[in-house]
Design an enzyme around this catalytic site. Sequence first.
Site, short mmCIF file in Angstrom:
data_model
loop_
_atom_site.label_atom_id
_atom_site.label_comp_id
_atom_site.label_asym_id
_atom_site.label_seq_id
_atom_site.Cartn_x
_atom_site.Cartn_y
_atom_site.Cartn_z
N GLU A 125 73.55 27.91 72.52
CA GLU A 125 74.25 28.01 71.23
C GLU A 125 74.52 26.58 70.79
O GLU A 125 75.54 26.00 71.11
CB GLU A 125 75.54 28.82 71.36
CG GLU A 125 76.21 29.11 70.03
CD GLU A 125 76.99 27.91 69.48
OE1 GLU A 125 76.51 27.31 68.48
OE2 GLU A 125 78.03 27.59 70.04
N GLU A 138 73.31 20.17 64.99
CA GLU A 138 73.76 19.82 66.34
C GLU A 138 72.60 19.45 67.26
O GLU A 138 72.77 19.32 68.48
CB GLU A 138 74.57 20.97 66.95
CG GLU A 138 75.92 21.16 66.29
CD GLU A 138 76.81 22.15 67.03
OE1 GLU A 138 76.38 22.64 68.09
OE2 GLU A 138 77.91 22.43 66.54
#
Length: 646
Positions: free
Chosen positions: A106, A115
């Site tokens: 994740e 990210e």
Amino acid sequence: MTLPGTRPSAKPLTRPSPGLAACSTLGTGLLSMMAARTMGLMDSPTCHGNNGSVTACESYLPMVKLMRKILRANDMAKSITVLNKRSDEVRVGVDIDSRADVLVSEILDSELLGEGLVPTLQHAHDMLLVENPVTVPYKAIVYGQLVESTYLWKLHDLYNNEAEISDGIHLVPAGLERIIGVKLQQHPMHCDAIKREIKLLSEPFRIFEFNFGKRPESHGETAVHVKATGSGQVNAVISWWMLQLDEEGSIHYSTAPKWITSSGAGNWCDHWKQCVWFIPGKGVPLAKDEEISLRAVHGDTSISYQLEPHQPISTGQDHNVKGGDFCLPLSPERIAIYGDAEWRHSVLNAIKTVLQRRAPSLCIIADDSVFLALLVARLSIASHIMALFPGLQDKGIHYLKAVADANGFSMDRVEFVRKKTANWTVHDTHKKTVDLLIAEPFYYGSDGMLPWQNLRFWNERTALDSLLSKDASIMPCKGLLKVCAMSLPDLWNSRRSLEKIEGFDHSMVNATLGACGDAADGGPCLPFFVWQCGEVKELSQIVTVMEFDFSRAISPCQGKAKVKFSEKGICHGLVLWIDWVMDAEYSTVVSTGPDQRYWKQGVKLLPTPVAAGFHGSTDAGEASCLIVETSFDPSNGELVIKHIPS
């Protein structure tokens, strides 16, 4: 971090006897434990054998310590190997015995790629995974939609906004249309909050698809042909993503706005939002049934868009500015403030009033407000102006040089001072005393901070105390700390204490993560755009709980107020902000409260929601008010907030 949308009965790791599940677990170890349980691994000698192993990667040491604590509490410490390093630092034969069959991760932000999803997957496929591994999620799809919205337009187009304001101030002069602008990037936003201010101009369309089981490319382009469902001005592209968690396509999670039906969108959450890409200028006109081409490009960490052929390729710095190409990047909210006619009128009148009383020989701009610096330079031709620009630094003075001619002032009266005010002497002010000390206050780069951190202005004023003239004007002259009790169910639920998640005990994370239902005082006060926090409702009148007097040196402050409920409902917390009093007559007060959508407020959630009644209509179990006590400590800038139901 949990994967919303998975459920206890769903077991996506269906490949027999995987050798390893490498979990990139930016959080508490939940994904690792779910993988270990699915693979039949428990802290028991009889449960290992050939079932494989799980390795978790986390680079942030405090989170590693918390993760290990959680694993021990759930009897999983021996089942999962925790590596305190980034996944791209893991080496086969050193950190893990062999390549992994399964990847559970994740590493997603609101834009999907921010990210580092792409480079992380590249390294995993190159160095850590077998061919054709099982991955959770299985794939992600990015969707978009063309919209018209005056609100979104005002967040980026200061030039055209300013053209509609007749105050003689030119923050963005003609010929320098991009001298101030937002960064060319996607901007996360809870778009459901502006649903009524958006006109949809297209159906949702698919943009990119990322298969986690395949090595992604660092660069990708696509052209999407979009047919208009209505006529209007395309001001923005709103985008979101949808996860398919399993290969069969039975489990999904989406960050779509709620107007997208059957999208799999979850409840309101603060960590994943939609993204907004602004179309330059006033946008692109579009007629119903007209087709337009949207070019989308992704890199390692971002996605950008361009409407073709109407919208020229723009870098945001493609114009000639005195001294070279230059663009002053500001946040969307800051650009909207500078383009707001009411705000400009209030500040302009306050400055004019001060200057009419006395033409200052020396004026200090104590914050990063290029608006105030430009305003005083234009209106007071006899004043020498010293700008601190603590965040903007050289960018602030570079900007002023570029717009000076268009605003009718000379830069020989404007000076940028790098030296910290704590070290100033009369020599730094050219042996003059300071007649006017002003700020909005606004500090560049602090848009995500709590409102009272702008009391940095008070610190600057105190440091300059010995250099102020006896009758110096200080603006703002006061700050009023306001408070309102509000119903905030979505925000409270997103911050509430954790107990068991997917059967795993997470209660020990509450203190570390600042859960509102675990701490006796409700946890830390956090900054939010309250109007974007899902369901919200004011339950009390707005009350002043404390005053900050900038005519005096900074000092500790205390305040106490009774916040009486005026509406029935469930009170989840207190919302606090500062109203800035610009003059002693209180004729100009600039509010930064929830109804002013360009500022964040501080939210102090209650440990337990309180049933609110009001005087004359309070049922059993309801409170009629909250007693709020506050104290400000200038040594660290912290504001302590206490509340007692009554």
